[in-house]
Motif scaffolding. Structure first.
Motif, PDB file in Angstrom:
ATOM      1  N   ARG A  85       0.805  -1.214   0.000  1.00 32.06           N
ATOM      2  CA  ARG A  85       0.000   0.000   0.000  1.00 32.06           C
ATOM      3  C   ARG A  85       0.846   1.275   0.000  1.00 32.06           C
ATOM      4  N   PHE A  86       1.947   1.280   0.775  1.00 35.93           N
ATOM      5  CA  PHE A  86       2.745   2.503   0.833  1.00 35.93           C
ATOM      6  C   PHE A  86       3.356   2.815  -0.529  1.00 35.93           C
ATOM      7  N   ALA A  87       3.907   1.791  -1.194  1.00 39.89           N
ATOM      8  CA  ALA A  87       4.480   1.996  -2.522  1.00 39.89           C
ATOM      9  C   ALA A  87       3.401   2.441  -3.509  1.00 39.89           C
ATOM     10  N   GLY A  88       2.204   1.853  -3.386  1.00 42.19           N
ATOM     11  CA  GLY A  88       1.105   2.252  -4.256  1.00 42.19           C
ATOM     12  C   GLY A  88       0.694   3.694  -4.034  1.00 42.19           C
ATOM     13  N   PHE A  89       0.693   4.109  -2.778  1.00 40.87           N
ATOM     14  CA  PHE A  89       0.361   5.498  -2.450  1.00 40.87           C
ATOM     15  C   PHE A  89       1.382   6.448  -3.068  1.00 40.87           C
ATOM     16  N   GLU A  90       2.662   6.127  -2.926  1.00 45.10           N
ATOM     17  CA  GLU A  90       3.717   6.973  -3.490  1.00 45.10           C
ATOM     18  C   GLU A  90       3.625   7.026  -5.013  1.00 45.10           C
ATOM     19  N   ALA A  91       3.385   5.869  -5.641  1.00 43.12           N
ATOM     20  CA  ALA A  91       3.288   5.837  -7.100  1.00 43.12           C
ATOM     21  C   ALA A  91       2.123   6.688  -7.590  1.00 43.12           C
ATOM     22  N   GLY A  92       0.997   6.617  -6.865  1.00 45.18           N
ATOM     23  CA  GLY A  92      -0.174   7.394  -7.253  1.00 45.18           C
ATOM     24  C   GLY A  92       0.093   8.882  -7.230  1.00 45.18           C
ATOM     25  N   TRP A  93       0.777   9.354  -6.201  1.00 42.20           N
ATOM     26  CA  TRP A  93       1.039  10.794  -6.096  1.00 42.20           C
ATOM     27  C   TRP A  93       2.113  11.253  -7.067  1.00 42.20           C
ATOM     28  N   CYS A  94       3.059  10.378  -7.388  1.00 43.09           N
ATOM     29  CA  CYS A  94       4.031  10.727  -8.435  1.00 43.09           C
ATOM     30  C   CYS A  94       3.323  10.925  -9.773  1.00 43.09           C
ATOM     31  N   MET A  95       2.413  10.005 -10.101  1.00 46.73           N
ATOM     32  CA  MET A  95       1.666  10.117 -11.355  1.00 46.73           C
ATOM     33  C   MET A  95       0.806  11.368 -11.375  1.00 46.73           C
ATOM     34  N   LEU A  96       0.100  11.596 -10.284  1.00 42.37           N
ATOM     35  CA  LEU A  96      -0.786  12.756 -10.221  1.00 42.37           C
ATOM     36  C   LEU A  96      -0.008  14.064 -10.283  1.00 42.37           C
ATOM     37  N   GLY A  97       1.107  14.131  -9.558  1.00 40.79           N
ATOM     38  CA  GLY A  97       1.893  15.354  -9.545  1.00 40.79           C
ATOM     39  C   GLY A  97       2.387  15.729 -10.922  1.00 40.79           C
ATOM     40  N   ALA A  98       2.946  14.754 -11.644  1.00 41.86           N
ATOM     41  CA  ALA A  98       3.448  15.023 -12.989  1.00 41.86           C
ATOM     42  C   ALA A  98       2.321  15.428 -13.920  1.00 41.86           C
ATOM     43  N   ASN A  99       1.205  14.727 -13.819  1.00 44.22           N
ATOM     44  CA  ASN A  99       0.094  15.015 -14.719  1.00 44.22           C
ATOM     45  C   ASN A  99      -0.528  16.376 -14.446  1.00 44.22           C
ATOM     46  N   ILE A 100      -0.716  16.709 -13.185  1.00 46.17           N
ATOM     47  CA  ILE A 100      -1.335  17.988 -12.830  1.00 46.17           C
ATOM     48  C   ILE A 100      -0.458  19.157 -13.273  1.00 46.17           C
ATOM     49  N   ALA A 101       0.860  19.023 -13.106  1.00 43.08           N
ATOM     50  CA  ALA A 101       1.765  20.081 -13.554  1.00 43.08           C
ATOM     51  C   ALA A 101       1.672  20.268 -15.063  1.00 43.08           C
ATOM     52  N   ALA A 102       1.584  19.160 -15.800  1.00 42.93           N
ATOM     53  CA  ALA A 102       1.460  19.245 -17.262  1.00 42.93           C
ATOM     54  C   ALA A 102       0.137  19.876 -17.672  1.00 42.93           C
ATOM     55  N   ARG A 103      -0.952  19.525 -16.973  1.00 43.09           N
ATOM     56  CA  ARG A 103      -2.250  20.123 -17.304  1.00 43.09           C
ATOM     57  C   ARG A 103      -2.231  21.633 -17.072  1.00 43.09           C
ATOM     58  N   ALA A 104      -1.627  22.061 -15.962  1.00 44.12           N
ATOM     59  CA  ALA A 104      -1.548  23.496 -15.672  1.00 44.12           C
ATOM     60  C   ALA A 104      -0.776  24.223 -16.757  1.00 44.12           C
ATOM     61  N   ALA A 105       0.337  23.634 -17.193  1.00 46.55           N
ATOM     62  CA  ALA A 105       1.141  24.254 -18.241  1.00 46.55           C
ATOM     63  C   ALA A 105       0.377  24.329 -19.556  1.00 46.55           C
ATOM     64  N   ASN A 106      -0.357  23.270 -19.901  1.00 43.61           N
ATOM     65  CA  ASN A 106      -1.040  23.229 -21.190  1.00 43.61           C
ATOM     66  C   ASN A 106      -2.198  24.212 -21.285  1.00 43.61           C
ATOM     67  N   PHE A 107      -2.808  24.562 -20.157  1.00 40.63           N
ATOM     68  CA  PHE A 107      -3.849  25.599 -20.210  1.00 40.63           C
ATOM     69  C   PHE A 107      -3.255  26.937 -20.642  1.00 40.63           C
ATOM     70  N   HIS A 108      -2.025  27.200 -20.219  1.00 42.90           N
ATOM     71  CA  HIS A 108      -1.348  28.422 -20.673  1.00 42.90           C
ATOM     72  C   HIS A 108      -1.039  28.344 -22.165  1.00 42.90           C
TER      73      HIS A 108
END
Length: 399
Positions: A85-108
């Motif tokens: 579970r801990f590794a899964g939690f970390e993997a989930g937030w790594c994926m979300l962090g990268a994706n959210i940053a890309a979405r924010a950039a693409n709106f610009h």
């Protein structure tokens, strides 16, 4: 709101391919031709096809993993199953962090293209208001219903692909096939590989929404390979047409727009700018559909508070997860903090891919879902190739 309910399986094979396609073909295709041609020369179309074959090994691993699961989560779920579970939690937030940053950039990026056609969008206040309005619109579409979101993606995809194909066929018809040979710059191999890695990234996003996919064991697997074939053919065609039209005269920053002006005149650049707006917009919408399902899946499995697993009683979509995802994207987009996170988070996302490949080996060894009986000696070569390839890419990102 009922956390016990599950959303309907509303995504078929066409919808899954569409999610993967829009995960890949976004802003990159409009900058890819000049940069790739500068590094690979006349061999650029072949480089695209060769890289597609390398990417196929990674997709093979993710495709086979997808046949074992019916839940949403994709790589996060695979890492959680193999390492806890801990590794899964970390993997989930790594994926979300990268994706959210890309979405924010693409709106610009979307608003920058709008400003190129309508200068009024260059006003700083209107720019931020437009970004906020787009985020609200995509959130509303995602909450309104998965089927409606997929329908909107079909329309947006047609509006972005049609002008690109029109440019390619018109350019090749007028100019013929390229007749001159430009040697590749072998000193730029690493940079070219990273560019291609970016260009092909996102081709497995359908794994994240597997919990809402019809017959996910088969559909998700097929969707990734169908999408890879489409993307490789489209990129190769774009590169071939770009070289035929006039690569030396095009702007490095806006090569397709310059090619459009060469073929169609002054309105050609505007046509490609409109295509770029729809291309990036449909990519954004696709991720607003898929990525909140990662939050939803983590909520169902107890890695996040149970409210993340809440569904709308009317639309049967994870409204809370979508809302939180949109709120964080808006915060990063409006404050500009995504710029300082981008490089670190891309590396983190690549690390999740590597972890997922290792997770496949662990799941194989444990014979989860009787998978060992389905894998022959050839899979050793596939897993090894995917692991070496992605470790090399990770090393380039971290340099």
């Amino acid at each position: 709101m009922d956390t016990g309910k599950r959303p309907p399986r509303a995504i078929g094979l066409g919808g899954a391919v569409l999610l993967n396609l829009n995960g890949v073909v976004g802003a990159g295709i409009f900058a890819l031709p000049a940069l790739l041609y500068a590094g690979a020369g006349s061999l650029a179309p072949l480089a695209i096809l060769a890289f597609a074959l390398l990417t196929a090994t990674t997709l093979g691993v993710f495709g086979k993993l997808s046949t074992l699961f019916e839940q949403s989560g994709g790589p996060q779920l695979y890492v959680e199953t193999a390492f806890g579970r801990f590794a899964g939690f970390e993997a989930g937030w790594c994926m979300l962090g990268a994706n959210i940053a890309a979405r924010a950039a693409n709106f610009h990026v979307i608003v920058s293209y709008l400003a190129a056609i309508f200068p009024v969008f260059g006003d700083p206040v209107l720019r931020l208001l437009t970004i906020l309005a787009l985020i609200v619109m995509f959130s509303a579409l995602a909450i309104w219903g998965t089927r409606r979101s997929i329908s909107a993606l079909w329309a947006g995809t047609a509006l972005k692909i049609t002008p690109i194909l029109l440019l390619c066929f018109a350019g090749l018809l007028v100019n013929g096939l390229p007749s001159t040979y430009v040697a590749p710059q072998f000193s730029e191999v690493e940079a070219t590989a990273l560019l291609l890695a970016y260009a092909f990234s996102g081709g497995g996003v359908a794994t994240i929404s597997a919990g809402e996919t019809k017959n996910p064991h088969r559909t998700v697997f097929l969707s990734m390979y169908i999408n890879l074939a489409i993307v490789a053919a489209l990129y190769a065609l774009v590169l071939l047409a770009y070289v035929a039209i006039a690569p030396e005269a095009a702007s490095v920053d806006t090569p397709l727009a310059a090619a459009g002006e060469t073929v169609f005149g002054s309105w050609g650049g505007s046509l490609i700018a409109v295509a770029a707006i729809f291309s990036i917009g449909t990519g954004q919408l696709g991720y607003f559909v898929t990525m909140p399902r990662l939050l939803y899946g983590m909520g169902r499995r107890g890695l996040l508070p149970a409210r993340f697993a809440r569904l709308s009683a009317r639309f049967e979509t994870p409204w809370f997860a979508i809302s939180i995802y949109a709120a964080v994207v808006a915060l990063l987009a409006l404050t500009g903090t995504f710029q300082s996170l981008a490089t670190l988070l891309v590396a983190a996302e690549t690390l999740v891919i590597v972890a997922s490949i290792v997770a496949f080996a662990v799941i194989w060894r444990r014979n989860v879902g009787e998978i060992a009986g389905e894998l022959g000696p050839g899979w050793v070569a596939i897993v090894a190739s995917a692991l070496v390839f992605n470790l090399w890419l990770l090393a380039q990102v971290l340099e």
